[in-house]
Enzyme design. Structure first.
Site, PDB file in Angstrom:
ATOM      1  N   HIS A   1       3.611  -1.073   3.861  1.00 11.86           N
ATOM      2  CA  HIS A   1       3.061   0.250   3.588  1.00 11.86           C
ATOM      3  C   HIS A   1       4.229   1.170   3.246  1.00 11.86           C
ATOM      4  CE1 HIS A   1      -0.084   3.250   3.704  1.00 11.86           C
ATOM      5  NE2 HIS A   1       0.586   3.999   4.575  1.00 11.86           N
TER       6      HIS A   1
ATOM      7  N   ASP B   1      -0.637  15.256  15.792  1.00 14.36           N
ATOM      8  CA  ASP B   1       0.379  15.987  16.536  1.00 14.36           C
ATOM      9  C   ASP B   1      -0.203  17.258  17.119  1.00 14.36           C
ATOM     10  OD1 ASP B   1       2.365  14.138  15.865  1.00 14.36           O
ATOM     11  OD2 ASP B   1       2.761  15.147  13.953  1.00 14.36           O
TER      12      ASP B   1
ATOM     13  N   PHE C   1      14.090  14.273  10.264  1.00 16.00           N
ATOM     14  CA  PHE C   1      12.719  13.817  10.452  1.00 16.00           C
ATOM     15  C   PHE C   1      12.668  12.685  11.479  1.00 16.00           C
ATOM     16  CE2 PHE C   1       8.962  11.392   8.549  1.00 16.00           C
ATOM     17  CZ  PHE C   1       8.034  12.177   9.219  1.00 16.00           C
TER      18      PHE C   1
ATOM     19  N   SER D   1       0.871  -1.172   0.000  1.00 15.10           N
ATOM     20  CA  SER D   1       0.000   0.000   0.000  1.00 15.10           C
ATOM     21  C   SER D   1       0.906   1.220   0.000  1.00 15.10           C
ATOM     22  CB  SER D   1      -0.936  -0.005   1.212  1.00 15.10           C
ATOM     23  OG  SER D   1      -0.213  -0.113   2.431  1.00 15.10           O
TER      24      SER D   1
ATOM     25  N   GLU E   1       1.429   5.592   0.760  1.00 16.93           N
ATOM     26  CA  GLU E   1       0.964   6.831   1.389  1.00 16.93           C
ATOM     27  C   GLU E   1       1.364   8.030   0.540  1.00 16.93           C
ATOM     28  OE1 GLU E   1       1.291   7.713   5.768  1.00 16.93           O
ATOM     29  OE2 GLU E   1       2.591   9.330   5.034  1.00 16.93           O
TER      30      GLU E   1
END
Length: 302
Positions: free
Chosen positions: A269, A109, A219, A15, A17
């Site tokens: 994913h 967040d 990140f 999958s 994103e």
């Protein structure tokens, strides 16, 4: 570097994103990426949703186009931070009217960004477990949630993370999508603890093909992901060699997936960063076929 044949021909499901574009140029890039990646026939794709609903309108626009102009099963991220339950329900209703039947339910967040203290809205859902329960009361949605093999930055410990995941699962979540990671041993230990806690839903590894190692480190520091030393070694000397760097990045991600397949994992994913070439190179390295491309070729030959 040729991969071993152990992963080839196995039942690997993927999958993807994506995130809503922030400019006309980024919009063009997104839909070019989608046209390339849909050939891999992913199980589903997901579209992110900013803290406090900051990308609500762009997310809705993007999700609506996915549903109306592509064959892809599309999930929308949904957060509950900074909103009352009624406001969250209104968002759900809007997305449901657009055709959304699958949500990635997240707390979200804090509006102040990473590191800022989180305060639940007094009239809202306190966390993702409550949001999952609320979604199940509203409709029979498919629900994915998050999981953190290396611990959420705000969690006291991994046990607290697993307890929250169990609450999400008990409230009706269908699967968990993990934060990206690079240490498969850590993931395997985490999964053993998850199963030991009585959590039976699929836990799908989040795979981040490395577009830029320096940016990724920044990140990763904010989200608690560990960057193993071997990555510096693999990418050493390629800062000014983009083609070689991309080749290494594809190999690293494919090797990680291949190793997880050997450990019995078959669903993955992939965080695309709205770019197709590296993601496709990873899947090519695994020897996977592109059902969409084969269908187009057959149609052209008919």
């Amino acid at each position: 570097m040729a991969l071993k044949n152990e992963a080839r021909g196995r039942n690997i499901r993927v999958s993807f994103e994506f995130f809503p574009p922030k400019s006309e140029e980024m919009e063009g890039q997104l839909w070019h990426t989608v046209s390339e990646l849909q050939d891999w026939d992913p199980d589903f794709v997901s579209v992110t949703y900013g803290a406090g609903g900051t990308t609500r309108a762009p997310t809705l626009t993007t999700v609506t186009r996915f549903l109306s102009q592509t064959p892809l099963a599309t999930a929308s991220h949904l957060t509950c931070v900074g909103a009352t339950k009624e406001e969250t329900h209104q968002v759900v209703d809007t997305f449901r009217k657009a055709g959304v039947t699958h949500f990635v339910a997240l707390r979200g967040d804090a509006p102040g960004g990473a590191g800022a203290p989180y305060q639940p809205h007094p009239g809202g859902y306190a966390n993702a477990a409550e949001l999952v329960a609320g979604l199940k009361e509203i409709g029979d949605f498919e629900i994915s949630v998050s999981a953190y093999p290396e611990k959420h930055p705000e969690s006291h410990d991994t046990a607290a993370d697993i307890d929250m995941l169990k609450r999400k699962a008990d409230n009706g979540a269908d699967r968990a999508l993990t934060q990206f990671f690079f240490d498969n041993d850590n993931f395997e230990r985490y999964l053993e603890r998850v199963r030991g806690a009585g959590i039976s839903i699929p836990v799908v590894p989040g795979i981040m093909p490395i577009q830029n190692l320096t940016q990724l480190k920044r990140f990763a520091g904010a989200c608690g992901t560990i960057i193993p030393a071997f990555l510096d070694e693999r990418f050493a000397g390629f800062d000014d060699k983009p083609e070689e760097r991309a080749k290494v990045a594809a190999e690293v991600a494919a090797e990680q997936i291949e190793d997880l397949v050997r450990r019995g994992i078959h669903d993955f994913h992939l965080y695309t960063m709205n770019r197709a070439p590296l993601v496709s190179a990873v899947l090519d390295n695994l020897g996977l076929s592109r059902p969409g491309r084969e269908t187009k070729s057959a149609g052209a030959a008919a």
